[in-house]
Write a protein that holds these residues in place. Structure first.
Motif, PDB file in Angstrom:
ATOM      1  N   LEU A 131       1.072  -0.833  -0.206  1.00 37.37           N
ATOM      2  CA  LEU A 131      -0.053   0.054  -0.037  1.00 37.37           C
ATOM      3  C   LEU A 131       1.321   1.057  -0.027  1.00 37.37           C
ATOM      4  CD1 LEU A 131      -2.792  -0.214   2.632  1.00 37.37           C
ATOM      5  CD2 LEU A 131      -3.233  -0.231   0.150  1.00 37.37           C
ATOM      6  N   ARG A 132       0.463   2.031  -0.858  1.00 33.12           N
ATOM      7  CA  ARG A 132       1.459   3.465  -0.577  1.00 33.12           C
ATOM      8  C   ARG A 132       0.032   4.313  -0.123  1.00 33.12           C
ATOM      9  NH1 ARG A 132       4.634   4.594  -5.818  1.00 33.12           N
ATOM     10  NH2 ARG A 132       6.044   3.253  -4.860  1.00 33.12           N
ATOM     11  N   ILE A 133       0.240   5.215   0.433  1.00 29.36           N
ATOM     12  CA  ILE A 133      -0.752   6.109   1.260  1.00 29.36           C
ATOM     13  C   ILE A 133       0.029   7.361   1.206  1.00 29.36           C
ATOM     14  CG2 ILE A 133      -1.780   7.178   3.450  1.00 29.36           C
ATOM     15  CD1 ILE A 133      -1.238   4.113   4.306  1.00 29.36           C
ATOM     16  N   THR A 134      -0.453   8.650   0.638  1.00 33.80           N
ATOM     17  CA  THR A 134      -0.028  10.122   0.489  1.00 33.80           C
ATOM     18  C   THR A 134      -0.967  10.655   1.625  1.00 33.80           C
ATOM     19  OG1 THR A 134       0.851   9.352  -1.386  1.00 33.80           O
ATOM     20  CG2 THR A 134       0.637  11.381  -1.091  1.00 33.80           C
ATOM     21  N   TYR A 135      -0.328  11.771   2.767  1.00 38.42           N
ATOM     22  CA  TYR A 135      -1.487  12.385   3.302  1.00 38.42           C
ATOM     23  C   TYR A 135      -1.124  13.987   2.107  1.00 38.42           C
ATOM     24  CZ  TYR A 135      -1.876  16.116   6.749  1.00 38.42           C
ATOM     25  OH  TYR A 135      -2.236  17.134   7.745  1.00 38.42           O
ATOM     26  N   HIS A 136      -2.536  14.193   2.154  1.00 32.81           N
ATOM     27  CA  HIS A 136      -2.687  15.462   1.764  1.00 32.81           C
ATOM     28  C   HIS A 136      -2.891  17.135   2.580  1.00 32.81           C
ATOM     29  CE1 HIS A 136      -1.884  13.925  -2.144  1.00 32.81           C
ATOM     30  NE2 HIS A 136      -2.487  12.878  -2.464  1.00 32.81           N
ATOM     31  N   GLY A 137      -2.234  18.221   3.345  1.00 37.06           N
ATOM     32  CA  GLY A 137      -2.341  18.618   4.247  1.00 37.06           C
ATOM     33  C   GLY A 137      -3.771  19.636   3.466  1.00 37.06           C
ATOM     34  N   GLN A 138      -4.163  20.004   4.875  1.00 41.79           N
ATOM     35  CA  GLN A 138      -5.022  20.834   4.274  1.00 41.79           C
ATOM     36  C   GLN A 138      -5.200  21.511   5.842  1.00 41.79           C
ATOM     37  OE1 GLN A 138      -7.699  20.220   0.208  1.00 41.79           O
ATOM     38  NE2 GLN A 138      -9.605  20.975   1.784  1.00 41.79           N
ATOM     39  N   CYS A 139      -6.898  21.353   6.383  1.00 39.14           N
ATOM     40  CA  CYS A 139      -6.990  22.818   7.242  1.00 39.14           C
ATOM     41  C   CYS A 139      -6.686  22.145   8.726  1.00 39.14           C
ATOM     42  CB  CYS A 139      -8.826  22.494   6.707  1.00 39.14           C
ATOM     43  SG  CYS A 139      -8.480  23.878   5.331  1.00 39.14           S
ATOM     44  N   VAL A 169      -3.834  -2.011   7.461  1.00 40.73           N
ATOM     45  CA  VAL A 169      -2.933  -1.477   7.453  1.00 40.73           C
ATOM     46  C   VAL A 169      -3.884  -0.446   8.449  1.00 40.73           C
ATOM     47  CG1 VAL A 169      -1.503   0.759   6.796  1.00 40.73           C
ATOM     48  CG2 VAL A 169      -1.091  -1.801   5.904  1.00 40.73           C
ATOM     49  N   ASP A 170      -3.187   0.878   9.642  1.00 45.63           N
ATOM     50  CA  ASP A 170      -3.526   1.525  10.306  1.00 45.63           C
ATOM     51  C   ASP A 170      -2.326   2.783  10.177  1.00 45.63           C
ATOM     52  OD1 ASP A 170      -6.185  -0.235  11.075  1.00 45.63           O
ATOM     53  OD2 ASP A 170      -5.494  -0.348  13.006  1.00 45.63           O
ATOM     54  N   PHE A 171      -3.076   3.925  10.314  1.00 50.86           N
ATOM     55  CA  PHE A 171      -1.812   3.758  10.310  1.00 50.86           C
ATOM     56  C   PHE A 171      -2.012   6.146  10.616  1.00 50.86           C
ATOM     57  CE2 PHE A 171      -4.248   5.254   6.611  1.00 50.86           C
ATOM     58  CZ  PHE A 171      -4.655   6.914   6.100  1.00 50.86           C
ATOM     59  N   ILE A 172      -1.386   7.199  11.113  1.00 46.91           N
ATOM     60  CA  ILE A 172      -1.690   8.597  12.132  1.00 46.91           C
ATOM     61  C   ILE A 172      -0.896   9.255  11.107  1.00 46.91           C
ATOM     62  CG2 ILE A 172      -1.399   9.610  13.566  1.00 46.91           C
ATOM     63  CD1 ILE A 172      -2.712   6.554  14.146  1.00 46.91           C
ATOM     64  N   SER A 173      -1.882  10.660  10.922  1.00 44.37           N
ATOM     65  CA  SER A 173      -0.975  11.393   9.711  1.00 44.37           C
ATOM     66  C   SER A 173      -0.690  12.053  10.893  1.00 44.37           C
ATOM     67  CB  SER A 173      -3.026  12.392   9.878  1.00 44.37           C
ATOM     68  OG  SER A 173      -3.281  13.263  10.898  1.00 44.37           O
ATOM     69  N   PRO A 174       0.339  13.258  10.108  1.00 44.34           N
ATOM     70  CA  PRO A 174       1.461  13.792  10.715  1.00 44.34           C
ATOM     71  C   PRO A 174       0.835  14.750  10.968  1.00 44.34           C
ATOM     72  CG  PRO A 174       1.049  14.195   8.828  1.00 44.34           C
ATOM     73  CD  PRO A 174       0.685  12.952   9.029  1.00 44.34           C
ATOM     74  N   PHE A 175       1.390  16.121  12.146  1.00 51.58           N
ATOM     75  CA  PHE A 175       0.918  17.586  12.339  1.00 51.58           C
ATOM     76  C   PHE A 175       1.362  17.967  11.631  1.00 51.58           C
ATOM     77  CE2 PHE A 175       1.666  15.173  16.507  1.00 51.58           C
ATOM     78  CZ  PHE A 175       0.724  15.729  17.005  1.00 51.58           C
ATOM     79  N   SER A 176      -0.153  18.599  10.730  1.00 56.40           N
ATOM     80  CA  SER A 176       0.498  19.048   9.012  1.00 56.40           C
ATOM     81  C   SER A 176      -0.584  20.239   9.013  1.00 56.40           C
ATOM     82  CB  SER A 176       1.844  18.602   7.934  1.00 56.40           C
ATOM     83  OG  SER A 176       1.983  19.723   7.408  1.00 56.40           O
ATOM     84  N   ASN A 177      -0.327  20.594   8.247  1.00 55.34           N
ATOM     85  CA  ASN A 177      -1.632  21.407   6.955  1.00 55.34           C
ATOM     86  C   ASN A 177      -1.277  21.988   5.503  1.00 55.34           C
ATOM     87  OD1 ASN A 177      -0.312  24.168   7.885  1.00 55.34           O
ATOM     88  ND2 ASN A 177      -0.769  24.226   9.641  1.00 55.34           N
ATOM     89  N   ALA A 178      -1.824  22.704   5.208  1.00 53.23           N
ATOM     90  CA  ALA A 178      -1.938  22.561   3.853  1.00 53.23           C
ATOM     91  C   ALA A 178      -0.650  24.072   3.484  1.00 53.23           C
ATOM     92  CB  ALA A 178      -2.903  23.731   2.844  1.00 53.23           C
ATOM     93  N   TRP A 179      -0.259  24.377   4.230  1.00 53.03           N
ATOM     94  CA  TRP A 179       0.909  25.948   4.774  1.00 53.03           C
ATOM     95  C   TRP A 179       2.436  25.007   4.836  1.00 53.03           C
ATOM     96  CZ3 TRP A 179      -4.577  26.602   5.423  1.00 53.03           C
ATOM     97  CH2 TRP A 179      -4.636  27.775   4.590  1.00 53.03           C
ATOM     98  N   GLN A 180       2.618  23.792   4.843  1.00 52.73           N
ATOM     99  CA  GLN A 180       3.763  23.442   5.467  1.00 52.73           C
ATOM    100  C   GLN A 180       4.968  23.535   3.939  1.00 52.73           C
ATOM    101  OE1 GLN A 180       4.333  24.028   8.841  1.00 52.73           O
ATOM    102  NE2 GLN A 180       2.893  24.922   8.394  1.00 52.73           N
ATOM    103  N   VAL A 333      10.375  15.494  11.362  1.00 54.78           N
ATOM    104  CA  VAL A 333      10.417  15.855  10.285  1.00 54.78           C
ATOM    105  C   VAL A 333       9.040  16.414   9.721  1.00 54.78           C
ATOM    106  CG1 VAL A 333      11.711  14.335   8.788  1.00 54.78           C
ATOM    107  CG2 VAL A 333      11.891  16.394   8.529  1.00 54.78           C
ATOM    108  N   TYR A 334       8.064  15.584   9.938  1.00 45.54           N
ATOM    109  CA  TYR A 334       6.855  15.213   8.968  1.00 45.54           C
ATOM    110  C   TYR A 334       6.297  15.974   9.378  1.00 45.54           C
ATOM    111  CZ  TYR A 334       9.674  11.829   6.089  1.00 45.54           C
ATOM    112  OH  TYR A 334      10.734  11.676   5.584  1.00 45.54           O
ATOM    113  N   SER A 335       6.226  16.342  11.204  1.00 47.50           N
ATOM    114  CA  SER A 335       5.215  17.120  11.411  1.00 47.50           C
ATOM    115  C   SER A 335       5.512  18.590  12.288  1.00 47.50           C
ATOM    116  CB  SER A 335       4.559  16.110  12.839  1.00 47.50           C
ATOM    117  OG  SER A 335       4.537  14.426  11.832  1.00 47.50           O
ATOM    118  N   PRO A 336       6.219  19.816  11.607  1.00 52.49           N
ATOM    119  CA  PRO A 336       6.706  20.047  11.387  1.00 52.49           C
ATOM    120  C   PRO A 336       5.530  21.455  12.742  1.00 52.49           C
ATOM    121  CG  PRO A 336       5.639  20.345   9.547  1.00 52.49           C
ATOM    122  CD  PRO A 336       5.158  19.510   9.752  1.00 52.49           C
ATOM    123  N   ARG A 337       4.422  20.906  12.542  1.00 53.19           N
ATOM    124  CA  ARG A 337       2.961  21.913  13.614  1.00 53.19           C
ATOM    125  C   ARG A 337       2.994  20.993  14.946  1.00 53.19           C
ATOM    126  NH1 ARG A 337       2.009  26.906  12.803  1.00 53.19           N
ATOM    127  NH2 ARG A 337       0.187  26.766  13.707  1.00 53.19           N
TER     128      ARG A 337
END
Length: 402
Positions: A131-139, A169-180, A333-337
């Motif tokens: 599986l390839r999962i991609t997170y696209h930060g937004q709000c 698969v279980d996974f967790i989103s990072p601390f990020s948003n659309a402006w990172q 590094v993937y959780s700048p917020r």
């Protein structure tokens, strides 16, 4: 005509090692392969200069090449979802302005989606399926739990949100948003799911692949409201996910396609987890147990901030024990917020069983011979309950027949 090649790390007289010997050469240009070796010096020793009796060898070029690794095998990619939106987990209605893509089922007000794989797509799934999962930060700039699952149905039968499913698969989103910047997008490492291949490419069943997640973009300080964004297509979506099935190998010969889902994303609130007995019909009388488990609960002292020894029992006998502790440092590094402290000392003074921006490990255990008998599986959590009010262990258990 005849020569050998030697290598050395120091160039001293007693340090040379012969790595190739050639005799009877008659080519103008000769390529001699040697096994990989670390050296600083290379020399050519001519032992017979010419084909006849001449005493002179004419060497115009002597080159040494570090052979590059073979290029990666070409990937076969089946894209299941392309930036599917994750609406708020506290919604009570479907979003009025959003219609999912054709063929995509939307459940729980835009927090779950499922899509049927076509016959062509199923045939493209290979022996190293991942599986390839991609997170696209937004709000929503906070970490949220999500899972990828599949549902197997009779041909032509459309599943509902309550149809039994198998968690992949279980996974967790990072601390990020659309402006990172570059970190507003997180491509997770490929998560191997090849043990489920035979079930997922079954030509005699409809296979639906889904994602279950959701967000919470309506914080007063959330990434959109701080910027004055009111467009519901932006402000109501915490982030988006893309999901692909990736292979580089052919599928090979299919085996037993049966998978028995005992638990799927079950929110267990006791340290003794039991399931109903599972009847097996495996072709080879062999089976594998898959388990995915992690603690959650944000209260002070909650299981979200703990690691635990997990013991699996099969028919009352201990099958395996593992610890859920995981090191999150490489994912900071993937959780700048995010709070940097979350990613430090996770195996000692700041224990965790999962990481923001990471995949929760699925573990597989051989059940050996099942002989068509019922399998009673239970799980013991090493942190005794009762836990704090919000604590639980999200647990998925499956038996893969062979």
């Amino acid at each position: 005509r005849d020569y050998n090649i030697q290598v050395s790390s120091t160039g001293k007289s007693n340090s040379w090692t012969t790595v190739a010997t050639v005799s009877g050469n008659s080519a103008n240009v000769t390529t001699t392969s040697i096994s990989a070796v670390t050296a600083r010096y290379v020399r050519l020793n001519v032992t017979a200069p010419e084909q006849g009796t001449g005493s002179v060898a004419r060497i115009y070029e002597f080159e040494v090449y570090d052979v590059l690794p073979p290029p990666p095998a070409p990937e076969t990619i089946v894209q299941v979802f392309d930036q599917i939106p994750q609406f708020g987990i506290y919604r009570s209605t479907d979003p009025s302005w959003y219609t999912p893509p054709s063929g995509v089922l939307m459940w729980n007000h835009g927090t779950e989606y499922a899509r049927k794989l076509s016959a062509t797509e199923k045939a493209q799934l290979g022996a190293d399926l991942a599986l390839r999962i991609t997170y696209h930060g937004q709000c929503d700039e906070y970490d949220r739990f999500a899972s990828v699952f599949f549902i197997s149905t009779q041909i032509g039968l459309t599943p509902s949100v309550t149809t039994p499913r198998v968690t992949l698969v279980d996974f967790i989103s990072p601390f990020s948003n659309a402006w990172q910047g570059s970190y507003s997008t997180r491509v997770y490492p490929n998560a191997p799911i090849w043990p489920y291949l035979d079930a997922m490419n079954d030509p005699n069943r409809d296979i639906w692949v889904g994602i279950s997640g959701g967000s919470n973009p309506q914080y007063g300080s959330d990434a959109c409201q701080q910027r004055g964004i009111t467009d519901p297509t932006i402000a109501e979506v915490g982030f988006k996910y893309s999901l692909s099935l990736v292979s580089t190998q052919p599928a090979g010969t299919a085996g037993d396609r049966d998978v028995i889902s005992l638990l799927s994303r079950s929110e267990e609130k006791d340290d003794n987890i039991t399931t109903a007995p599972a009847s097996t019909t495996s072709q080879l009388n062999l089976a594998t147990l898959a388990i995915n488990i992690a603690g959650y609960g944000p209260d002070s002292g909650g299981q979200e901030y703990a690691k635990a020894n997990i013991t699996i029992y099969r028919n009352g006998i201990s099958l395996a024990t593992f610890n859920t502790g995981v090191d999150c440092s490489s994912l900071a590094v993937y959780s700048p917020r995010g709070n940097p402290g979350i990613f430090q000392n996770n195996l000692t003074t700041n224990p965790r069983s999962w990481c923001p921006g990471g995949v929760i490990q699925t573990r597989y255990y051989d059940l050996g011979g099942v002989n068509g008998t019922a399998q009673n599986i239970s799980v013991k959590v090493g942190n005794p309950s009762p836990w704090t009010a919000q604590s639980l262990y999200r647990t998925s258990l499956s038996i893969l027949e062979h």
